[in-house]
Write a protein that holds these residues in place. Sequence first.
Motif, PDB file in Angstrom:
ATOM      1  N   ALA A  40      -1.261  16.044  -1.130  1.00  0.00           N
ATOM      2  CA  ALA A  40      -1.114  16.201   0.323  1.00  0.00           C
ATOM      3  C   ALA A  40      -1.750  15.029   1.063  1.00  0.00           C
ATOM      4  O   ALA A  40      -1.169  14.487   2.010  1.00  0.00           O
ATOM      5  CB  ALA A  40      -1.737  17.523   0.780  1.00  0.00           C
ATOM      6  N   VAL A  41      -2.933  14.612   0.633  1.00  0.00           N
ATOM      7  CA  VAL A  41      -3.625  13.477   1.256  1.00  0.00           C
ATOM      8  C   VAL A  41      -2.800  12.210   1.085  1.00  0.00           C
ATOM      9  O   VAL A  41      -2.630  11.426   2.023  1.00  0.00           O
ATOM     10  CB  VAL A  41      -5.044  13.313   0.646  1.00  0.00           C
ATOM     11  CG1 VAL A  41      -5.631  11.954   0.957  1.00  0.00           C
ATOM     12  CG2 VAL A  41      -5.966  14.414   1.130  1.00  0.00           C
ATOM     13  N   LEU A  42      -2.271  12.010  -0.104  1.00  0.00           N
ATOM     14  CA  LEU A  42      -1.470  10.814  -0.372  1.00  0.00           C
ATOM     15  C   LEU A  42      -0.168  10.821   0.427  1.00  0.00           C
ATOM     16  O   LEU A  42       0.260   9.785   0.940  1.00  0.00           O
ATOM     17  CB  LEU A  42      -1.192  10.688  -1.872  1.00  0.00           C
ATOM     18  CG  LEU A  42      -2.410  10.301  -2.709  1.00  0.00           C
ATOM     19  CD1 LEU A  42      -2.141  10.547  -4.187  1.00  0.00           C
ATOM     20  CD2 LEU A  42      -2.779   8.845  -2.461  1.00  0.00           C
ATOM     21  N   ALA A  43       0.464  11.996   0.523  1.00  0.00           N
ATOM     22  CA  ALA A  43       1.708  12.092   1.297  1.00  0.00           C
ATOM     23  C   ALA A  43       1.451  11.769   2.767  1.00  0.00           C
ATOM     24  O   ALA A  43       2.227  11.032   3.396  1.00  0.00           O
ATOM     25  CB  ALA A  43       2.316  13.488   1.154  1.00  0.00           C
ATOM     26  N   LEU A  44       0.366  12.286   3.312  1.00  0.00           N
ATOM     27  CA  LEU A  44       0.029  12.009   4.708  1.00  0.00           C
ATOM     28  C   LEU A  44      -0.264  10.523   4.915  1.00  0.00           C
ATOM     29  O   LEU A  44       0.232   9.911   5.871  1.00  0.00           O
ATOM     30  CB  LEU A  44      -1.176  12.845   5.148  1.00  0.00           C
ATOM     31  CG  LEU A  44      -1.655  12.610   6.588  1.00  0.00           C
ATOM     32  CD1 LEU A  44      -0.557  12.952   7.584  1.00  0.00           C
ATOM     33  CD2 LEU A  44      -2.920  13.423   6.868  1.00  0.00           C
ATOM     34  N   ALA A  45      -1.038   9.934   4.016  1.00  0.00           N
ATOM     35  CA  ALA A  45      -1.330   8.497   4.120  1.00  0.00           C
ATOM     36  C   ALA A  45      -0.046   7.687   4.035  1.00  0.00           C
ATOM     37  O   ALA A  45       0.139   6.717   4.782  1.00  0.00           O
ATOM     38  CB  ALA A  45      -2.306   8.077   3.023  1.00  0.00           C
ATOM     39  N   GLY A  46       0.858   8.082   3.143  1.00  0.00           N
ATOM     40  CA  GLY A  46       2.144   7.382   3.025  1.00  0.00           C
ATOM     41  C   GLY A  46       2.961   7.453   4.296  1.00  0.00           C
ATOM     42  O   GLY A  46       3.555   6.461   4.717  1.00  0.00           O
ATOM     43  N   TYR A  63       0.826  -1.212   0.000  1.00  0.00           N
ATOM     44  CA  TYR A  63       0.000   0.000   0.000  1.00  0.00           C
ATOM     45  C   TYR A  63       0.863   1.266   0.000  1.00  0.00           C
ATOM     46  O   TYR A  63       0.495   2.257  -0.621  1.00  0.00           O
ATOM     47  CB  TYR A  63      -0.982   0.008   1.172  1.00  0.00           C
ATOM     48  CG  TYR A  63      -2.258  -0.701   0.818  1.00  0.00           C
ATOM     49  CD1 TYR A  63      -3.194  -0.101  -0.012  1.00  0.00           C
ATOM     50  CD2 TYR A  63      -2.516  -1.978   1.282  1.00  0.00           C
ATOM     51  CE1 TYR A  63      -4.359  -0.750  -0.367  1.00  0.00           C
ATOM     52  CE2 TYR A  63      -3.682  -2.637   0.932  1.00  0.00           C
ATOM     53  CZ  TYR A  63      -4.601  -2.019   0.112  1.00  0.00           C
ATOM     54  OH  TYR A  63      -5.755  -2.664  -0.245  1.00  0.00           O
ATOM     55  N   ILE A  64       1.996   1.226   0.669  1.00  0.00           N
ATOM     56  CA  ILE A  64       2.903   2.379   0.629  1.00  0.00           C
ATOM     57  C   ILE A  64       3.362   2.606  -0.814  1.00  0.00           C
ATOM     58  O   ILE A  64       3.362   3.740  -1.301  1.00  0.00           O
ATOM     59  CB  ILE A  64       4.110   2.172   1.571  1.00  0.00           C
ATOM     60  CG1 ILE A  64       3.657   2.243   3.034  1.00  0.00           C
ATOM     61  CG2 ILE A  64       5.206   3.199   1.299  1.00  0.00           C
ATOM     62  CD1 ILE A  64       4.724   1.820   4.036  1.00  0.00           C
ATOM     63  N   THR A  65       3.722   1.537  -1.497  1.00  0.00           N
ATOM     64  CA  THR A  65       4.151   1.638  -2.888  1.00  0.00           C
ATOM     65  C   THR A  65       3.020   2.170  -3.761  1.00  0.00           C
ATOM     66  O   THR A  65       3.238   3.028  -4.624  1.00  0.00           O
ATOM     67  CB  THR A  65       4.628   0.265  -3.404  1.00  0.00           C
ATOM     68  OG1 THR A  65       5.688  -0.191  -2.564  1.00  0.00           O
ATOM     69  CG2 THR A  65       5.096   0.328  -4.841  1.00  0.00           C
ATOM     70  N   LEU A  66       1.784   1.689  -3.528  1.00  0.00           N
ATOM     71  CA  LEU A  66       0.635   2.174  -4.293  1.00  0.00           C
ATOM     72  C   LEU A  66       0.414   3.665  -4.058  1.00  0.00           C
ATOM     73  O   LEU A  66       0.205   4.426  -5.008  1.00  0.00           O
ATOM     74  CB  LEU A  66      -0.628   1.389  -3.921  1.00  0.00           C
ATOM     75  CG  LEU A  66      -1.930   1.860  -4.581  1.00  0.00           C
ATOM     76  CD1 LEU A  66      -1.865   1.667  -6.101  1.00  0.00           C
ATOM     77  CD2 LEU A  66      -3.119   1.136  -3.986  1.00  0.00           C
ATOM     78  N   SER A  85      -0.082  -4.696 -11.513  1.00  0.00           N
ATOM     79  CA  SER A  85       1.286  -4.663 -11.007  1.00  0.00           C
ATOM     80  C   SER A  85       1.366  -4.448  -9.495  1.00  0.00           C
ATOM     81  O   SER A  85       2.356  -4.803  -8.874  1.00  0.00           O
ATOM     82  CB  SER A  85       2.093  -3.583 -11.725  1.00  0.00           C
ATOM     83  OG  SER A  85       1.539  -2.304 -11.456  1.00  0.00           O
ATOM     84  N   SER A  86       0.327  -3.873  -8.920  1.00  0.00           N
ATOM     85  CA  SER A  86       0.349  -3.569  -7.499  1.00  0.00           C
ATOM     86  C   SER A  86       0.181  -4.845  -6.680  1.00  0.00           C
ATOM     87  O   SER A  86      -0.488  -5.788  -7.097  1.00  0.00           O
ATOM     88  CB  SER A  86      -0.784  -2.594  -7.168  1.00  0.00           C
ATOM     89  OG  SER A  86      -0.902  -2.440  -5.779  1.00  0.00           O
ATOM     90  N   GLY A  87       0.767  -4.876  -5.501  1.00  0.00           N
ATOM     91  CA  GLY A  87       0.570  -5.987  -4.582  1.00  0.00           C
ATOM     92  C   GLY A  87      -0.726  -5.859  -3.810  1.00  0.00           C
ATOM     93  O   GLY A  87      -1.043  -6.678  -2.964  1.00  0.00           O
ATOM     94  N   CYS A  88      -1.506  -4.838  -4.111  1.00  0.00           N
ATOM     95  CA  CYS A  88      -2.782  -4.578  -3.444  1.00  0.00           C
ATOM     96  C   CYS A  88      -3.913  -5.097  -4.318  1.00  0.00           C
ATOM     97  O   CYS A  88      -3.809  -5.109  -5.537  1.00  0.00           O
ATOM     98  CB  CYS A  88      -2.982  -3.079  -3.222  1.00  0.00           C
ATOM     99  SG  CYS A  88      -1.613  -2.281  -2.402  1.00  0.00           S
ATOM    100  N   TYR A  89      -4.997  -5.468  -3.690  1.00  0.00           N
ATOM    101  CA  TYR A  89      -6.169  -5.911  -4.444  1.00  0.00           C
ATOM    102  C   TYR A  89      -6.939  -4.682  -4.916  1.00  0.00           C
ATOM    103  O   TYR A  89      -7.358  -3.849  -4.117  1.00  0.00           O
ATOM    104  CB  TYR A  89      -7.060  -6.796  -3.568  1.00  0.00           C
ATOM    105  CG  TYR A  89      -8.314  -7.236  -4.270  1.00  0.00           C
ATOM    106  CD1 TYR A  89      -8.263  -8.209  -5.274  1.00  0.00           C
ATOM    107  CD2 TYR A  89      -9.537  -6.677  -3.967  1.00  0.00           C
ATOM    108  CE1 TYR A  89      -9.399  -8.608  -5.936  1.00  0.00           C
ATOM    109  CE2 TYR A  89     -10.689  -7.072  -4.627  1.00  0.00           C
ATOM    110  CZ  TYR A  89     -10.621  -8.038  -5.612  1.00  0.00           C
ATOM    111  OH  TYR A  89     -11.750  -8.424  -6.269  1.00  0.00           O
ATOM    112  N   ILE A  90      -7.087  -4.556  -6.236  1.00  0.00           N
ATOM    113  CA  ILE A  90      -7.852  -3.468  -6.847  1.00  0.00           C
ATOM    114  C   ILE A  90      -8.877  -4.120  -7.757  1.00  0.00           C
ATOM    115  O   ILE A  90      -8.531  -4.726  -8.771  1.00  0.00           O
ATOM    116  CB  ILE A  90      -6.943  -2.506  -7.650  1.00  0.00           C
ATOM    117  CG1 ILE A  90      -5.905  -1.877  -6.737  1.00  0.00           C
ATOM    118  CG2 ILE A  90      -7.774  -1.437  -8.355  1.00  0.00           C
ATOM    119  CD1 ILE A  90      -4.850  -1.050  -7.456  1.00  0.00           C
ATOM    120  N   SER A  91     -10.158  -4.008  -7.380  1.00  0.00           N
ATOM    121  CA  SER A  91     -11.215  -4.686  -8.125  1.00  0.00           C
ATOM    122  C   SER A  91     -11.600  -3.915  -9.388  1.00  0.00           C
ATOM    123  O   SER A  91     -11.370  -2.709  -9.499  1.00  0.00           O
ATOM    124  CB  SER A  91     -12.456  -4.859  -7.240  1.00  0.00           C
ATOM    125  OG  SER A  91     -13.054  -3.602  -6.984  1.00  0.00           O
TER     126      SER A  91
END
Length: 167
Positions: free
Chosen positions: A124-130, A38-41, A66-72
């Motif tokens: 900004a939201v993505l940076a904070l989540a990361g 998820y960090i990579t995503l 390519s992501s290790g996350c499940y994306i439906s």
Amino acid sequence: MNGMTGIVIFLLTTLSGGATGMYFSGRLSERCRVINSYITLVQSMNCYIGFSGYKLAEIFRAEQKSSGCYISDKLVELSENGGDISGEWDICVSKSGYLKENDRQILSELGRTIGKSNTDGETAVLALAGQRLSFQLKTAEEERKRKGRLYTTLGIMLGAAVGIMLI
């Protein structure tokens, strides 16, 4: 019970205890792997949005395989149509492995806020989540180091104790 049967029982209970301990230890490793995915995503999404101006649907489609996350497919479709992705995002997160409640909460908050702002707001939201996920990963790795070997050792010891009692 003869000696050979006792030895077999002892070995089988010890091995099954060890396997159980390794299973729980593996769950800790799996949590680290999922958080790292998820960090990579999140980092990829930040790059897509910040530098290329990609739309959410394009990002999900690009990262789906390519992501290790499940994306439906439904998540991609909802984002293409401008729908609210938060519910489907939560479903995807729940299918992603052995996350703890704090991990899921961070990702759920991201799902509720992503796609609802301008480029600066999105990055900004993505940076904070990361950052928050990186902290969770650090905590998960510490827990894995601390408890991983403990689970395996306890499993072996408990299996051996049961084996001794059965002999």
